[in-house]
Design a protein around this motif. Structure first.
Motif, PDB file in Angstrom:
ATOM      1  N   ILE A 115       0.919  -1.199  -0.110  1.00 44.69           N
ATOM      2  CA  ILE A 115       0.177  -0.069  -0.195  1.00 44.69           C
ATOM      3  C   ILE A 115       0.901   1.256   0.038  1.00 44.69           C
ATOM      4  O   ILE A 115       1.509   1.535   1.029  1.00 44.69           O
ATOM      5  CB  ILE A 115      -0.899  -0.186   1.162  1.00 44.69           C
ATOM      6  N   ALA A 116       1.086   1.892  -1.088  1.00 39.76           N
ATOM      7  CA  ALA A 116       1.836   3.060  -1.337  1.00 39.76           C
ATOM      8  C   ALA A 116       1.525   4.253  -0.818  1.00 39.76           C
ATOM      9  O   ALA A 116       2.311   5.366  -0.263  1.00 39.76           O
ATOM     10  CB  ALA A 116       2.338   3.060  -2.806  1.00 39.76           C
ATOM     11  N   ASN A 117      -0.015   4.427  -0.778  1.00 41.11           N
ATOM     12  CA  ASN A 117      -0.529   5.686  -0.519  1.00 41.11           C
ATOM     13  C   ASN A 117      -1.921   5.261   0.312  1.00 41.11           C
ATOM     14  O   ASN A 117      -2.657   4.368  -0.020  1.00 41.11           O
ATOM     15  CB  ASN A 117      -0.797   6.545  -1.571  1.00 41.11           C
ATOM     16  N   PHE A 118      -2.084   6.013   1.369  1.00 40.55           N
ATOM     17  CA  PHE A 118      -3.484   5.822   2.065  1.00 40.55           C
ATOM     18  C   PHE A 118      -4.035   7.118   2.557  1.00 40.55           C
ATOM     19  O   PHE A 118      -3.322   7.946   3.298  1.00 40.55           O
ATOM     20  CB  PHE A 118      -3.216   5.031   3.409  1.00 40.55           C
ATOM     21  N   SER A 119      -5.161   7.384   2.224  1.00 51.68           N
ATOM     22  CA  SER A 119      -5.894   8.690   2.474  1.00 51.68           C
ATOM     23  C   SER A 119      -7.482   8.248   2.956  1.00 51.68           C
ATOM     24  O   SER A 119      -8.093   7.303   2.464  1.00 51.68           O
ATOM     25  CB  SER A 119      -5.584   9.587   1.283  1.00 51.68           C
ATOM     26  N   ARG A 120      -8.016   9.234   3.506  1.00 48.63           N
ATOM     27  CA  ARG A 120      -9.472   9.078   4.090  1.00 48.63           C
ATOM     28  C   ARG A 120     -10.067  10.355   3.341  1.00 48.63           C
ATOM     29  O   ARG A 120     -10.091  11.416   3.653  1.00 48.63           O
ATOM     30  CB  ARG A 120      -9.509   9.329   5.435  1.00 48.63           C
ATOM     31  N   ASN A 121     -10.857   9.891   2.381  1.00 52.96           N
ATOM     32  CA  ASN A 121     -11.806  11.080   1.454  1.00 52.96           C
ATOM     33  C   ASN A 121     -12.920  11.720   2.257  1.00 52.96           C
ATOM     34  O   ASN A 121     -13.328  12.898   1.992  1.00 52.96           O
ATOM     35  CB  ASN A 121     -12.541  10.318   0.181  1.00 52.96           C
ATOM     36  N   ALA A 122     -13.310  10.812   3.330  1.00 57.63           N
ATOM     37  CA  ALA A 122     -14.098  11.547   4.423  1.00 57.63           C
ATOM     38  C   ALA A 122     -13.670  12.953   4.937  1.00 57.63           C
ATOM     39  O   ALA A 122     -14.341  13.857   5.342  1.00 57.63           O
ATOM     40  CB  ALA A 122     -14.550  10.555   5.243  1.00 57.63           C
ATOM     41  N   ASP A 123     -12.372  13.101   5.158  1.00 56.92           N
ATOM     42  CA  ASP A 123     -11.783  14.176   5.658  1.00 56.92           C
ATOM     43  C   ASP A 123     -11.632  15.396   4.662  1.00 56.92           C
ATOM     44  O   ASP A 123     -11.465  16.455   5.034  1.00 56.92           O
ATOM     45  CB  ASP A 123     -10.477  13.819   6.037  1.00 56.92           C
ATOM     46  N   GLN A 124     -12.017  15.107   3.326  1.00 55.30           N
ATOM     47  CA  GLN A 124     -12.033  16.229   2.450  1.00 55.30           C
ATOM     48  C   GLN A 124     -13.191  16.998   2.360  1.00 55.30           C
ATOM     49  O   GLN A 124     -14.324  16.121   2.375  1.00 55.30           O
ATOM     50  CB  GLN A 124     -11.268  15.699   1.096  1.00 55.30           C
ATOM     51  N   PRO A 125     -13.184  18.100   1.920  1.00 54.48           N
ATOM     52  CA  PRO A 125     -14.440  18.933   1.736  1.00 54.48           C
ATOM     53  C   PRO A 125     -15.104  18.442   0.603  1.00 54.48           C
ATOM     54  O   PRO A 125     -14.577  17.910  -0.374  1.00 54.48           O
ATOM     55  CB  PRO A 125     -14.012  20.394   1.517  1.00 54.48           C
ATOM     56  N   LEU A 126     -16.525  18.358   0.538  1.00 54.67           N
ATOM     57  CA  LEU A 126     -17.391  18.083  -0.527  1.00 54.67           C
ATOM     58  C   LEU A 126     -17.802  19.031  -1.242  1.00 54.67           C
ATOM     59  O   LEU A 126     -18.380  20.103  -0.724  1.00 54.67           O
ATOM     60  CB  LEU A 126     -18.501  16.921  -0.064  1.00 54.67           C
ATOM     61  N   LYS A 127     -17.593  18.999  -2.580  1.00 52.75           N
ATOM     62  CA  LYS A 127     -18.042  20.243  -3.406  1.00 52.75           C
ATOM     63  C   LYS A 127     -19.219  19.409  -4.305  1.00 52.75           C
ATOM     64  O   LYS A 127     -18.962  18.608  -5.241  1.00 52.75           O
ATOM     65  CB  LYS A 127     -17.271  20.879  -4.361  1.00 52.75           C
ATOM     66  N   MET A 128     -20.584  19.797  -4.273  1.00 52.23           N
ATOM     67  CA  MET A 128     -21.503  19.143  -5.113  1.00 52.23           C
ATOM     68  C   MET A 128     -22.520  19.867  -5.680  1.00 52.23           C
ATOM     69  O   MET A 128     -22.742  21.099  -5.287  1.00 52.23           O
ATOM     70  CB  MET A 128     -22.487  18.138  -3.949  1.00 52.23           C
ATOM     71  N   VAL A 129     -22.846  19.464  -6.770  1.00 51.73           N
ATOM     72  CA  VAL A 129     -23.905  20.235  -7.530  1.00 51.73           C
ATOM     73  C   VAL A 129     -24.956  19.285  -7.810  1.00 51.73           C
ATOM     74  O   VAL A 129     -25.141  18.235  -8.380  1.00 51.73           O
ATOM     75  CB  VAL A 129     -23.218  20.565  -9.199  1.00 51.73           C
TER      76      VAL A 129
END
Length: 224
Positions: A115-129
């Protein structure tokens, strides 16, 4: 001798007549253009000369892909990094979601992978249309969409998130620009009116351009 002359004289006449007929045919063909005679003064075009050294045939960079058993194309791509999206569901009440790479294992053909990279998308802001179909075809469902939108915004939008509301009919109208204020988003859905046709492809294009410079997770939600 007299008998010989009678035979020879008509033969000579026949040969002379044949020669005259041949000359007449050659003259007729040359005049009609069917048998043009080569003009020694006309210069023939020179043969095309290729550069030295001759050009090389360049092979295509992407050779044709082999065919499958049923004639279908087989696409083969070599990739050193593959994104694997993971969703955690059914969390027990006392379980923690503070997961690390050590909590996951990835196998390919039975072999463990790094596993070279691990991130949590839930921590990123959501931009939704939100794209709402407001054509005549949804005239009977427009009130339901308003109520569902209010509950959706209340459950999804967090302080770091932003959402925009588009009305999609014959024209695409931005009812509410990016905001995290739920009352403004709910008020925008109350402006939805059923009219005209559905310019869905135009709406998707405009929403994609609207999200082009947004940071974080970018999402387009279509409400038909």
């Amino acid at each position: 001798m007299a008998r010989f002359r009678r035979v020879f004289f008509p033969t000579a006449l026949f040969l002379a007549a044949g020669a005259c007929a041949l000359a007449s045919l050659q003259s007729a063909f040359s005049q009609s253009g069917r048998g043009p005679q080569p003009d020694p003064k006309v210069r023939r075009p020179d043969k095309r000369k290729y550069p030295d050294p001759p050009p090389k045939i360049r092979l295509p960079e992407n050779p044709p892909q082999p065919k499958g058993k049923d004639g279908e194309d087989i696409i083969r791509i070599n990739s050193d990094l593959v994104n694997v999206v993971v969703t955690i569901g059914g969390k027990p009440p006392n379980a923690s979601l503070d997961l690390t790479p050590e909590d996951f294992e990835i196998f390919e053909d039975g072999a463990p992978q790094e596993i070279a990279n691990f991130s949590r998308n839930a921590d990123q802001p959501l931009k939704m249309v939100m794209l709402y179909d407001t054509s005549f075809s949804v005239n009977q469902r427009i009130n339901f969409e308003r109520r569902a939108a209010a509950r959706f915004f209340e459950r999804v939008i967090r302080p770091q998130d932003r959402a925009a509301v588009f009305s999609v009919s014959t024209d695409v109208v931005v009812l509410q620009e990016f905001t995290n204020k739920i009352p403004l988003l709910v008020d925008a859905t109350r402006q939805l009116r059923a009219q005209g046709a559905t310019s869905l492809y135009d709406a998707i294009y405009l929403a994609s351009d609207y999200l082009r410079f947004a940071q974080g997770r970018r999402v387009i939600v279509i409400v038909p």
